[in-house]
Scaffold this active site. Structure first.
Site, mmCIF file in Angstrom:
data_model
loop_
_atom_site.group_PDB
_atom_site.id
_atom_site.type_symbol
_atom_site.label_atom_id
_atom_site.label_comp_id
_atom_site.label_asym_id
_atom_site.label_seq_id
_atom_site.Cartn_x
_atom_site.Cartn_y
_atom_site.Cartn_z
ATOM 1 N N GLU A 1 1.861 -0.601 -5.384
ATOM 2 C CA GLU A 1 1.129 0.142 -5.457
ATOM 3 C C GLU A 1 1.527 1.556 -5.041
ATOM 4 O O GLU A 1 1.667 2.396 -4.014
ATOM 5 C CB GLU A 1 -0.450 0.504 -4.373
ATOM 6 C CG GLU A 1 -1.597 1.593 -4.806
ATOM 7 C CD GLU A 1 -2.195 2.636 -3.516
ATOM 8 O OE1 GLU A 1 -3.845 2.751 -4.329
ATOM 9 O OE2 GLU A 1 -1.051 2.514 -2.710
ATOM 10 N N ASP B 1 1.007 -1.758 -0.043
ATOM 11 C CA ASP B 1 -0.446 0.097 -0.166
ATOM 12 C C ASP B 1 0.816 1.234 -0.370
ATOM 13 O O ASP B 1 1.634 0.916 0.541
ATOM 14 C CB ASP B 1 -1.186 -0.247 1.100
ATOM 15 C CG ASP B 1 -2.028 0.916 1.416
ATOM 16 O OD1 ASP B 1 -2.882 1.261 0.673
ATOM 17 O OD2 ASP B 1 -1.924 2.008 2.308
#
Ligand code: GLC
Length: 534
Positions: free
Chosen positions: A268, A209
C-alpha cells in the site's frame, strides 16, 4: 515443479482477483454487532461463488481499535472481538479448501500505543534502548515546548505528541499509533519474526500497510508547508516514499521466497505517481503495489487512458504486472465517487468491466459487487474514524465505506448478525434491502450477477488476466471522443463509453458481456462492452 519441489510456479498473483474483507463489517458470527473471523469463514462460499482467487483480510490483531485495528497491540494474536487464533486457522483451512488464497494485513510503520514495546518505552528514560524502537526527540523552543519539526499527521494536527518527561514521539497517524524506528535492528528482526509467524501458519502473503512510510529522511527535515496531507499522492514528503524502504523489501522478498508456494507481498504505497509506485515491484522486491492513480482517475476516457498507459509502462519497466483497484476501506465507494445515484451505479458497472479487462491483477472491496454506495448520512455520534475525529470533521470520514455488508432479509442488520443481536457497529441504511446478496442473486440484471459473469469469463477467456509483462499486451484502438477502446489478444475488445452521448462503434464482433443493454453497434452512455473480435 518449483525449486521447492512442491508445486508448479504459476506466478498466480500476476492475474489474480483478490477480494478485500474488512472483518469488522463483513459478517458477525457471534452476534455482538461486530464482524468476526468465524462470521467470515461461514461466508467464504460467497467469495468462491463470486469467482475471486484470493482474500485479503484487513487487520484482526489485538488492538484498542483507535484506527479500526490498524493500531496493533499484539502482532501474533487475534483480538477477542474477532475471535481466536483457532478461528483464524479455521478460516485459512476453509479458504484453502475452497481454492482461495489468504493474504493478511501487516502494519509495520507503527504499532498501537498499547503495544508492550511502547509501554516499555514510556517507562524507560530518555535516550534508552526501548525508546529507540520508536522515534522520540526533544522539542524545539526555549523549553522544548514546540514539536521537533513541522510534520503533520495524515489524520490532521501535529505528527508529534509530548510525553511527561518532555520528549516528543512521532505518529504519522493517530497519537495512538506511534511510528517505529526502522533504523533499529530489533524492529527489523521483530518484523521478520512476525512474517515467519504468519507464513508458518500458512498465509499466502501480506498486504503491507503504509509500505511507503517506514523510513524517514535523515535528520527529519521540515516540510516547510502546512496542509501536507494534500501532497500525499502528488508530491514528495520527507516521511514517505524514501528510497531506504526498498532495502527492507529486498530482505522481505528473500524471506518470502524461502517459503514454498509463492507467498506474496503487496504494497500500500501512496506515492507521487506510477513510476515511484512501480519501484515497489522491482523483481527483487514486492509482487504487487496498489495502483491508486487508477482509483483516483475521474470518469473520463482521456484520463483513464492516460493513467492506464502510464501504469502499464511503469510496471513493465520492472517486468511486473499492474494491480488495479477501484475501492477500499479508505476511500469513498466508487458508485458515489463516479457521481452517485443511477449514474454512479451505471458507471460502476462499466468500470468493473474496464478494470477486469486490463492486464494484471485486480482487487475488489467487499460490497462493491453489490454496488453499495458510500453512506453519507451517518449520524456524527456513530462515526469512529480517527481521521474525521482528529480533524474535527474537516477531513472526510471513512466510516461511510465501512458500513456492514447486507446479506439477506428486508430490514437491518440484513443477515449481517444473527437474529436478536444488538445493532451493528455502524447503522445500515434501510434502503439496502434492495441491495442484499440474497436479493441480487435472484436478479440476473443485478450488480452481483454482472460481477459473477465477468469474473467467470475472466477465468476462462484466454485474452483476460495478466498477459505478458509488456504494454503491447493491450492495443489501443481508434475510438470516438469519450470512449476507451482496446484490444487484448486473442479475441477480445473492450469498449467503454464514458461520455453522456451514445456512440456508434466500427464493429468488434459479438458482445460477450455488457454492463447495460446494447443494440447493434451502438454503445450507450456510461456503458462498457466486451466484444469477441480483436
Ligand atoms: C493505511 C490503512 C488505513 C489506516 C492507515 C494507518 O492507509 O489502509 O486504514 O488508517 O494506514 O495505519
Amino acid at each position: 515443479m518449483d525449486r521447492h519441489g512442491t508445486a508448479a510456479v504459476t506466478a498466480w498473483w500476476r492475474s489474480a482477483v483478490i477480494y478485500q474483507v474488512y472483518p469488522r463489517s463483513f459478517a458477525d458470527g457471534n452476534g455482538d454487532g461486530t464482524g468476526d473471523l468465524a462470521g467470515a469463514t461461514a461466508r467464504l462460499g460467497h467469495l468462491a461463488d463470486l469467482g475471486v482467487d484470493a482474500v485479503w483480510l484487513s487487520p484482526f490483531y489485538r488492538s484498542p481499535m483507535v484506527d479500526s485495528g490498524y493500531d496493533v497491540a499484539d502482532y501474533r494474536d487475534v483480538d477477542p472481538r474477532f475471535g481466536t487464533l483457532d478461528d483464524f486457522d479455521a478460516l485459512l483451512a476453509e479458504a484453502h479448501r475452497l481454492g482461495l488464497r489468504v493474504i493478511v494485513d501487516l502494519v509495520p510503520n507503527h504499532s498501537s500505543s498499547a503495544h508492550p514495546w511502547f509501554v516499555e518505552a514510556l517507562a524507560s528514560p530518555r535516550g534508552s534502548a526501548p525508546r529507540d524502537r520508536y522515534v522520540f526527540r526533544p522539542g524545539r523552543g526555549r523549553d522544548g515546548e514546540l514539536p521537533p519539526n513541522d510534520w503533520e499527521s495524515v489524520f490532521g494536527g501535529a505528527a508529534w505528541t509530548r510525553v511527561p518527561d518532555g520528549d516528543w514521539y512521532l505518529h504519522l497517524f493517530d497519537a495512538g499509533q506511534p511510528d517505529f524506528n526502522w533504523n533499529d535492528g530489533e524492529v527489523r528482526a521483530e518484523f521478520e519474526a512476525i512474517l515467519r509467524f504468519w507464513l508458518d501458519r500458512g498465509v499466502d502473503g501480506f498486504r503491507i500497510d503504509v509500505a511507503h512510510g517506514m523510513v524517514k529522511a535523515d535528520g527529519l527535515p521540515d516540510v516547510g508547508v502546512t496542509g501536507q496531507s494534500e501532497l500525499i499522492g502528488r508530491g514528495r514528503l520527507p516521511y514517505f516514499d524514501q528510497d531506504g524502504v526498498h532495502e527492507i523489501y529486498r530482505e522481505w522478498r528473500k524471506l518470502l521466497d524461502s517459503y514454498p508456494g509463492e507467498r506474496i507481498g503487496v504494497a500500500e504505497a501512496w506515492t507521487s505517481g506510477p513510476e515511484r509506485t512501480a519501484r515497489y515491484v522491482a523483481p527483487d522486491e514486492l509482487h504487487q503495489a496498489f495502483n491508486f492513480d487508477f482509483l483516483q482517475a475521474p470518469w473520463s476516457a482521456a484520463a483513464m487512458r492516460d493513467v492506464i498507459d502510464a501504469c502499464l509502462a511503469a510496471s513493465a519497466r520492472y517486468g511486473a504486472t499492474t494491480t488495479w483497484v477501484l475501492s477500499n476501506h479508505d476511500v469513498q465507494r466508487h458508485v458515489t465517487r463516479y457521481g452517485g445515484g443511477a449514474a454512479g451505479v451505471r458507471r460502476a458497472r462499466a468500470a468493473i468491466l474496464l478494470m477486469l479487462a486490463l492486464p494484471g491483477s485486480a482487487y475488489v472491496y467487499q460490497g462493491e459487487e453489490l454496488g453499495l454506495p458510500e453512506v453519507l448520512d451517518l449520524p456524527d455520534e456513530a462515526r469512529q474514524d480517527p481521521q474525521w475525529i482528529r480533524s474535527a470533521g474537516g477531513q472526510p470520514s471513512r466510516d461511510g465505506c465501512r458500513v456492514p455488508m447486507p446479506w439477506s432479509g428486508d430490514a437491518p442488520p440484513f443477515g449481517f448478525s444473527p437474529p436478536g443481536s444488538p445493532a451493528p457497529w455502524l447503522p445500515m441504511p434501510a434502503s439496502w434491502a434492495q441491495l442484499t446478496v440474497e436479493r441480487q442473486l435472484a436478479d440476473p440484471a443485478s450488480m452481483l450477477a454482472l460481477y459473477r459473469r465477468a469474473l467467470r469469463l475472466r477465468r476462462t477467456h484466454p485474452a483476460l488476466g495478466a498477459g505478458a509483462p509488456d504494454p503491447a499486451v493491450l492495443t489501443w484502438l481508434d475510438a470516438p471522443d469519450g470512449v476507451v477502446a482496446f484490444g487484448r489478444r486473442p479475441g477480445l475488445t473492450c469498449t467503454v463509453n464514458c461520455s453522456s452521448t451514445p456512440v456508434t462503434l466500427p464493429g468488434y464482433g459479438e458482445p460477450l458481456l455488457a454492463s447495460a443493454p446494447v443494440a447493434g453497434r451502438v454503445l450507450p452512455p456510461d456503458t462498457a462492452v466486451w466484444w469477441s473480435a480483436p
